[in-house]
Design an enzyme around this catalytic site. Structure first.
Site, short mmCIF file in Angstrom:
data_model
loop_
_atom_site.label_atom_id
_atom_site.label_comp_id
_atom_site.label_asym_id
_atom_site.label_seq_id
_atom_site.Cartn_x
_atom_site.Cartn_y
_atom_site.Cartn_z
N LYS A 22 96.76 19.22 -50.88
CA LYS A 22 96.92 18.00 -51.68
C LYS A 22 95.74 17.83 -52.64
CE LYS A 22 95.60 13.97 -49.74
NZ LYS A 22 94.62 13.29 -50.60
N ASN A 23 94.53 18.02 -52.12
CA ASN A 23 93.35 17.76 -52.96
C ASN A 23 93.10 18.83 -54.02
OD1 ASN A 23 92.98 15.41 -51.61
ND2 ASN A 23 91.13 16.03 -50.50
N ARG A 92 93.59 6.33 -55.17
CA ARG A 92 92.32 6.40 -55.91
C ARG A 92 92.23 7.66 -56.78
NH1 ARG A 92 87.78 4.13 -54.95
NH2 ARG A 92 86.87 6.11 -55.56
N CYS A 116 88.00 1.08 -50.82
CA CYS A 116 89.13 1.46 -49.97
C CYS A 116 88.66 1.40 -48.53
CB CYS A 116 89.65 2.83 -50.32
SG CYS A 116 88.56 4.14 -49.85
N ARG A 121 83.23 3.67 -52.50
CA ARG A 121 83.71 4.75 -53.36
C ARG A 121 83.67 4.42 -54.85
NH1 ARG A 121 88.67 7.71 -50.45
NH2 ARG A 121 87.90 9.48 -51.61
N PRO A 122 82.50 4.25 -55.41
CA PRO A 122 82.41 3.98 -56.85
C PRO A 122 82.77 5.21 -57.69
CG PRO A 122 80.23 4.28 -55.91
CD PRO A 122 81.20 4.37 -54.77
N VAL A 123 82.97 4.99 -59.01
CA VAL A 123 83.21 6.12 -59.93
C VAL A 123 82.13 6.16 -61.01
CG1 VAL A 123 85.70 6.38 -59.51
CG2 VAL A 123 84.90 4.76 -61.25
N ASP A 124 80.97 5.55 -60.69
CA ASP A 124 79.89 5.46 -61.69
C ASP A 124 79.45 6.83 -62.22
OD1 ASP A 124 79.01 5.65 -58.94
OD2 ASP A 124 76.96 5.53 -59.68
N LEU A 125 79.49 7.85 -61.34
CA LEU A 125 79.01 9.17 -61.79
C LEU A 125 79.97 9.80 -62.78
CD1 LEU A 125 77.71 10.47 -58.33
CD2 LEU A 125 76.38 9.40 -60.16
N ASP A 307 86.52 14.95 -44.16
CA ASP A 307 87.96 14.82 -43.93
C ASP A 307 88.41 15.38 -42.57
OD1 ASP A 307 88.29 13.54 -46.32
OD2 ASP A 307 89.23 15.22 -47.37
N LEU A 329 78.86 10.94 -45.59
CA LEU A 329 79.42 10.76 -46.94
C LEU A 329 80.00 9.36 -47.20
CD1 LEU A 329 81.04 14.16 -47.89
CD2 LEU A 329 78.81 13.27 -48.45
N ARG A 400 101.01 10.11 -46.95
CA ARG A 400 100.30 10.39 -48.20
C ARG A 400 99.80 11.83 -48.23
NH1 ARG A 400 95.36 7.37 -48.53
NH2 ARG A 400 95.09 9.05 -50.02
C1 UD1 Z 1 87.17 13.76 -52.44
C2 UD1 Z 1 88.42 14.00 -51.64
C3 UD1 Z 1 88.32 13.29 -50.28
C4 UD1 Z 1 87.04 13.71 -49.56
C5 UD1 Z 1 85.82 13.55 -50.46
C6 UD1 Z 1 84.56 14.13 -49.85
C7 UD1 Z 1 90.13 14.26 -53.32
C8 UD1 Z 1 91.31 13.69 -54.01
N1 UD1 Z 1 89.55 13.51 -52.39
O1 UD1 Z 1 87.07 12.36 -52.67
O2 UD1 Z 1 89.46 13.66 -49.51
O3 UD1 Z 1 86.87 12.91 -48.41
O4 UD1 Z 1 86.03 14.22 -51.72
O5 UD1 Z 1 84.73 15.45 -49.54
O6 UD1 Z 1 89.74 15.38 -53.57
N2 UD1 Z 1 80.07 8.70 -55.19
C9 UD1 Z 1 79.34 7.81 -55.94
N3 UD1 Z 1 79.65 7.65 -57.27
C10 UD1 Z 1 80.67 8.34 -57.85
C11 UD1 Z 1 81.41 9.24 -57.09
C12 UD1 Z 1 81.10 9.41 -55.75
O7 UD1 Z 1 78.41 7.18 -55.43
O8 UD1 Z 1 80.90 8.15 -59.06
C13 UD1 Z 1 79.76 8.90 -53.75
C14 UD1 Z 1 80.89 8.44 -52.83
O9 UD1 Z 1 80.85 7.05 -52.56
C15 UD1 Z 1 80.63 9.28 -51.59
C16 UD1 Z 1 80.10 10.60 -52.19
O10 UD1 Z 1 79.65 10.29 -53.50
O11 UD1 Z 1 79.62 8.70 -50.80
C17 UD1 Z 1 81.11 11.71 -52.27
O12 UD1 Z 1 82.32 11.21 -52.80
P1 UD1 Z 1 83.28 12.12 -53.69
O13 UD1 Z 1 83.00 13.57 -53.47
O14 UD1 Z 1 83.30 11.62 -55.08
O15 UD1 Z 1 84.71 11.79 -53.03
P2 UD1 Z 1 86.09 11.80 -53.79
O16 UD1 Z 1 86.02 12.79 -54.90
O17 UD1 Z 1 86.53 10.41 -54.08
#
Ligand code: UD1
Length: 421
Positions: A22-23, A92, A116, A121-125, A307, A329, A400
């Site tokens: 899926k991922n 997400r 969630c 789980r921010p998307v700031d990066l 996961d 994480l 899902r």
């Molecule tokens: C993806 C996977 C999810 C898995 C996770 C970690 C998909 C669709 N989902 O989620 O199944 O559990 O990787 O292996 O592939 N973070 C920030 N800012 C950001 C982005 C991330 O602070 O902009 C933090 C997150 O809160 C978390 C860490 O970075 O603590 C890793 O998250 P991330 O690798 O981004 O997870 P996803 O890509 O959402």
């Protein structure tokens, strides 16, 4: 809403065929936004998240012919650039349209995903990286409004944290950018690697695939010619079935897998006393004489995946001694703990660390609630070994991400039925 009823302690054996990841499929489907041709993809998993993303791509104007595991998708007709709240809130990973839409059209609006069950789980990066590439980003009424009128520019980006979808979004954005992008501290997950390989085969020059530094030469807005490809096997589905074999002390073979993607997980099974037999595309787990406790720290690939944390916690409840699991994480990824405790497990939480006092045969079936995707699979694993009947409510989370779960489990001898309430 659907529920699952499991009668535990059945002897399982046989072979489980693992579906596509899926991922991996999610970013690869959004990558088709960068295509000039119709893209043929095989080995798609038949799960709700994929159908949700296809619905989103359809809303944006893409057309596709989807048949269970295969799809032909044409994004040349794509004419809308807004990913609305009603769809992003259900998944997400919809954020993965941000990079491709922006780099192709120079503007897009994507609803902010919000928090969630497993944490903030921010998307700031993702946003910071796009800004460095020249995008103007505004947050308005809960939407990310991104513009880059003359396209994105290649840039050097250092990710403060390793982020999987963040890396994927920026790799896709960089693919059509003007100039060279150097991405530092990237995720190295097999799903990221496949995305890079598919883009490379579609004509983008990408160096460093599989390492944490990627150098990408953008095509200056020119769309890509994709070759047909097959989604890699789902290493988390594979690890989940291995946990099922382990907890029921069965001989279970999983096939259509890539064993190298599961090294950290297989090492933990071996530490717990299980025998693991690896073939080219198959893994067999054999019973342990005594299930030893285990210590796990979740981390980025190639380390132990977050996961798989919940599933190993279920398994650790049956070990002979105390296991420690440290979730590095996601700050809140312990929703399964209270449900496992309701089944008789002895688990104490202290911040990000769970201490599991295992005893063989301690779990008892009862009613439990699924709270997120992997927490739900931990409850299925626990239910398969628990005494009497376990009813798992709210299983839409499982749907899902797990392809034909009951069918695959029934084939290996489990007593599992779906009902409606
Ligand atoms: C993806 C996977 C999810 C898995 C996770 C970690 C998909 C669709 N989902 O989620 O199944 O559990 O990787 O292996 O592939 N973070 C920030 N800012 C950001 C982005 C991330 O602070 O902009 C933090 C997150 O809160 C978390 C860490 O970075 O603590 C890793 O998250 P991330 O690798 O981004 O997870 P996803 O890509 O959402």
């Amino acid at each position: 809403m659907d529920y699952l009823k499991i009668i535990g302690r059945k002897n399982l054996n046989g072979t489980v065929k693992i579906s596509g990841a899926k991922n991996a499929a999610l970013p690869l489907l959004t990558a088709t936004i960068l295509a000039k041709n119709e893209v043929n993809i095989s080995n798609l998993p038949n799960v709700v998240d994929i159908r949700t993303l296809l619905k989103l791509l359809g809303m944006l104007g893409a057309s596709y012919d989807h048949n269970d595991t295969d799809i032909s998708i044409d994004t040349s007709s794509l004419d809308k650039t807004t990913a609305t709240y009603d769809i992003v809130k259900t998944m997400r990973a919809s954020i993965l349209v941000l990079g491709p839409l922006l780099t192709r059209f120079g503007h897009c609006e994507v609803s902010l995903p919000g928090g969630c069950a497993i944490g903030q789980r921010p998307v700031d990066l993702h946003l910071k990286a796009l800004e460095i590439m020249g995008a103007n980003i505004e947050i308005k009424n809960g939407y990310i409004i991104a513009t880059a009128k003359d396209g994105l520019k290649g840039a050097t980006i250092v990710f403060d944290k390793v982020t999987v979808t963040g890396t994927e979004n920026i790799v896709m954005a960089a693919a059509l950018a003007h100039g060279t992008s150097t991405l530092i501290n990237c995720a190295k997950e097999p799903e990221v690697v496949q995305l890079c390989e598919v883009l490379r085969d579609a004509g983008v020059s990408i160096d460093g695939i599989g390492t944490n530094t990627l150098i990408i030469e953008g095509t200056k807005g020119e769309l890509l010619e994709f070759k047909p490809f097959e989604i890699i096997p789902d290493r988390i589905e594979a690890g989940t079935y291995l946990c099922i074999g382990a907890i029921t002390n069965s001989i279970l073979k999983i096939e259509a897998v890539i064993p190298e993607h599961l090294e950290a997980v297989l090492a933990k099974f071996e530490q717990m006393g299980y025998m693991i037999l690896k073939e080219k595309n198959a893994i067999t787990i054999c019973p342990a004489n005594k299930i030893s406790p285990v210590n796990i720290v979740t981390t980025e690939y190639p380390g132990f995946p977050t996961d798989m944390q919940a599933q190993f916690m279920a398994l650790a409840t049956m070990a002979d001694g105390i296991s420690i699991i440290d979730e590095k994480l996601f700050e809140n990824r312990f929703m399964h703990v209270s449900e496992l405790v309701r089944m008789g497990a002895d688990i104490k939480l202290n911040g990000t660390v769970a201490t599991i006092k295992g005893t063989p045969k301690q779990l008892l079936g009862t009613d439990v609630m699924a709270t997120d995707l992997r927490a739900s699979s931990a409850l299925v694993i626990a239910g398969l070994v628990a005494k009497n009947e376990t009813t798992i409510h709210r299983i839409y989370h499982l749907d899902r991400g797990y392809d034909r779960l009951e069918e695959k489990l029934t084939l290996i001898g489990a007593n599992i039925k779906r009902g409606k309430e």
